[in-house]
Write an enzyme that holds these catalytic residues in place. Structure first.
Site, short mmCIF file in Angstrom:
data_model
loop_
_atom_site.label_atom_id
_atom_site.label_comp_id
_atom_site.label_asym_id
_atom_site.label_seq_id
_atom_site.Cartn_x
_atom_site.Cartn_y
_atom_site.Cartn_z
N GLU A 1 49.23 -7.34 41.13
CA GLU A 1 48.31 -7.54 42.25
C GLU A 1 48.06 -6.26 43.03
O GLU A 1 48.98 -5.48 43.27
CB GLU A 1 48.85 -8.59 43.23
CG GLU A 1 49.38 -9.87 42.60
CD GLU A 1 48.34 -10.68 41.85
OE1 GLU A 1 47.13 -10.39 41.96
OE2 GLU A 1 48.74 -11.61 41.12
N GLU B 1 42.35 -21.71 41.11
CA GLU B 1 43.59 -21.02 40.75
C GLU B 1 44.40 -20.87 42.03
O GLU B 1 44.00 -20.17 42.96
CB GLU B 1 43.32 -19.65 40.12
CG GLU B 1 42.93 -19.76 38.65
CD GLU B 1 42.81 -18.41 37.94
OE1 GLU B 1 42.43 -18.42 36.76
OE2 GLU B 1 43.09 -17.36 38.55
#
Lengths: 424, 271
Positions: free
Chosen positions: B57, B46
């Site tokens: 995040e 990824e």
């Protein structure tokens, strides 16, 4: 699945992580039941509290000296007199009350200038809810009095150190908290931004401003105004005073509404032109916050709207002398109203806003928030405003005294007082 | 319909799926770091395309994104990066929707997908794109034979789960815990209950958010997952290497060795 439309034409939507979607669905359901359908008398309780605790209705006042200066009737919608000193309490009180009806146990919010943070802290104390506020480090330093107020009302204040430390980073960080605590926490977003249903819901808590303005202009002047002028960052005071002058509001079927008359009312959204409308693509900096005037369509903080971004779609660092306008996006409903030519976006720069700050303080005896000063600076232009103009005084300027004096000292403003009284 | 390269990664044994932000902290160093993941046993990579407002995040990956953007990463450079990358495993692009949207035109996000396919990308994970807004990207991916992977959260109810499974191709990304990305010391028991709910769905399930040791990897695979996704624990190595100004080989070797540990853990869990 909720049935409410999540978009305003091409704008709006729900661009958030899956973890938040169940909470967004729950909130949509609560918005439809309590706010739109007044279930359990929610809106009655909201109106009672915003009256008794908040001090509504706020006055509509004729500004005699400004009226003479501009040779037209200038009226002030005095949201600076709402409890806390800004319009922000309408939304904060509405959402904290809604969170209580939803059985949530904790409140979080972001703040830029600190006005939404202080309003949320007050509402949370009033309704006995624990409250945490996220605020960019730079704004913490620019708006110390508001940090003190939040702390004194019992709220935690969490400075955000990422990025430039302004509203954009504070919103991102509050969304991260919410992604962790979504099961018992409500995120009281501070403007008409974010994923649906926030933009519509926040507008609906603020639309009481336009409801009162319509009634007061008719009572005091015998008709609706020719123009309504409000500053616009995210756009909550803007949509608050515009809402019932547009046909899209679900409340515009109010008994006194008259769509033909409303179409004749010009709506001006005054953005922060900052130091320049030019962008520095290389450094990713737009030294302004004029997303309605100069932005392009994109996705930020849960909604498709007009943004300050580079060609890749990276969000620019915005700038304004006023923290409350310093944001790279704007509410999706305002973006649509601009595309529809219903709202005219205009902007004034930092210098003009500071000059207006001093002029308004001296001529009317009201120290405006630096955000609000942008709306007054616009009166200096030769735009066709008509005979009868209402300006939304979105907030008072006590929080800005330090910043305003510091910024004034950097400039040669003809109308600024000196501070030589402090010289030995 | 799903991408055969990604299907193959799950075919025989559990898939180990490491994440890094492309260009962290520089283009050249990052190429070496990503290639180290493949040497360490990655089955799928990824590869983050950094966006300035990464709302899903935690601080580790936020900082990686800041380093990468400061190092000059752009959407154009990202595509060059994937072209330059010398790995023989599928690459999934992880990014936020605005970058895909801006690359597009009136037809929607199709130009981004077309370009991604041309440089060898096999699929996408877009954390701020829920099922509600996904139709245009889903259609573009179908047209070009790329996978679109959806994230299933601990808060996802059964009705939403059905919808996510029907939209997802390649694999499902099972978010192990509420919150944002970031390495943790334990593995959440929310993971086990998510995996139990998903047992009957015929699509590979990869678990991410918080995994950092071979032991975590083993437990998660033993609990019924088909793959593990690890990001922050790997990014930590780059952060430290950048801070101490180490020569690129050192963090690269550490990345390779942590990947080996995670991969071995995953294999052990499948015994």
């Amino acid at each position: 699945m909720p049935e409410t439309d999540t978009t305003f034409g091409d704008y709006g939507g729900q661009y958030v992580p899956e973890a938040l979607m169940p909470a967004i669905e729950e909130l949509t359901d609560a918005y439809e039941r309590y706010v739109l359908a007044n279930e359990d008398g929610f809106m009655d309780e909201f109106r009672e509290r915003i009256h008794d605790f908040g001090g509504r209705p706020t006055p509509l006042q004729r500004a005699d000296n400004l009226s003479e200066r501009y040779d037209r009737d200038i009226y002030l919608k005095r949201e600076d007199l709402l409890h806390g000193g800004a319009h922000k309490l309408n939304n904060a009180l509405g959402q904290v009350l809604l969170a209580k009806y939803m059985g949530k146990e904790r409140i979080i919010a972001e703040t830029g200038a600190g006005q939404h943070g202080t309003a949320t802290a007050m509402a949370a104390a009033h309704l006995d809810m624990p409250c945490e506020i996220y605020m960019g480090r730079r704004d913490v330093n620019r708006q110390r009095p508001n940090v003190f107020r939040m702390r004194i009302n019992g709220a935690e204040v969490n400075p955000v150190d990422i990025g430039r430390g302004t509203l954009k980073e504070a919103i991102s960080e509050t969304m991260r908290d919410w992604a962790t605590t979504v099961e018992n926490t409500h995120y009281v977003i501070g403007s008409i931004v974010g994923p649906a249903p926030f933009p519509a819901m926040v507008r609906d808590f603020h639309r009481i401003i336009s409801e009162e303005t319509r009634r007061q202009t008719r009572e005091q002047y015998g008709r609706l105004p020719d123009s309504v002028v409000a500053c616009a960052g995210g756009g909550s005071n803007t949509m608050g005073i515009f809402a019932d002058f547009t046909s899209d509001s679900p409340f515009s079927t109010a008994p006194d509404s008259n769509t033909d008359a409303d179409e004749d009312v010009s709506l001006f959204a005054v953005e922060a032109g900052g130091s320049s409308l030019d962008v520095d693509e290389e450094r990713g900096v737009a030294p302004n916050s004029a997303s309605l005037s100069t932005g392009s369509e994109g996705v930020l903080h849960g909604a498709r709207t007009k943004l300050l971004q580079n060609t890749d779609g990276q969000i620019m660092e915005s700038h304004s002398v006023s923290s409350g306008l310093d944001y790279a996006g704007v509410g999706p409903e305002l973006a649509k109203l601009v595309d529809d030519d219903r709202v005219t976006p205009v902007n004034v720069d930092d210098d003009a806003a500071l000059e207006a700050f001093h002029r308004f303080s001296q001529e009317e005896g009201i120290i405006p928030a630096l955000e609000t000063a942008h709306a007054f600076a616009f009166l200096e232009t030769d735009a066709d405003l008509g005979e009868f103009v209402v300006v939304n005084v979105s907030g008072r300027g006590d929080k800005d005294l330090e910043a305003a004096l510091e910024e004034t000292a950097k400039r040669d403003l003809p109308n600024a007082p000196t501070m030589e009284v402090f010289d030995e | 319909m799903s991408n055969p390269a990604i299907d193959a990664a799950f075919a025989d044994e559990p898939a180990f799926i490491p994440y890094l932000a492309a260009g962290d902290p520089s283009y050249e160093a990052s190429l070496e770091y990503v290639e180290a993941l493949a040497r360490g046993g990655a089955d799928i990579i990824e590869l983050g395309l950094p966006f300035s407002e990464p709302i899903a995040e935690g601080s580790t990956i936020q900082n990686a994104i800041v380093r990468s953007l400061q190092g000059g990463m752009t959407v154009g450079r990202y595509f060059e990066f994937v072209t330059d990358l010398d790995v023989d495993v599928p690459v999934v692009c992880m990014t936020y929707y605005n970058l895909i949207y801006q690359y597009g035109d009136e037809s929607g996000p199709e130009p981004f997908v077309r370009k991604a396919k041309s440089v060898g990308i096999d699929g996408f994970v877009v954390p701020d794109l829920p099922a509600e807004e996904a139709d245009p990207l889903r259609e573009a991916c179908d047209r070009h034979g790329l996978d679109l992977v959806f994230i299933v959260a601990p808060t996802t109810d059964d009705e939403r789960l059905d919808r996510l499974v029907s939209l997802s191709s390649g694999y499902l990304y099972i978010q192990a815990r509420l919150g944002v990305t970031g390495a943790r010391d334990d593995v959440s028991n929310e993971t086990t209950s998510s995996l139990d709910r998903l047992a009957d769905y015929d699509i590979p399930k990869a678990v991410g958010f918080g995994i950092k040791t071979g032991e975590h990897a083993r437990d998660i695979i033993a609990g019924g997952a088909d793959g593990i996704i690890v990001g922050s624990a790997l990014v930590d190595i780059i952060a430290e290497g950048t801070e101490t100004d180490s020569p690129t080989e050192e963090p690269a070797a550490e990345l390779e060795s942590l990947c080996q540990e995670l991969k071995a853990g995953a294999l052990e869990g499948a015994q």
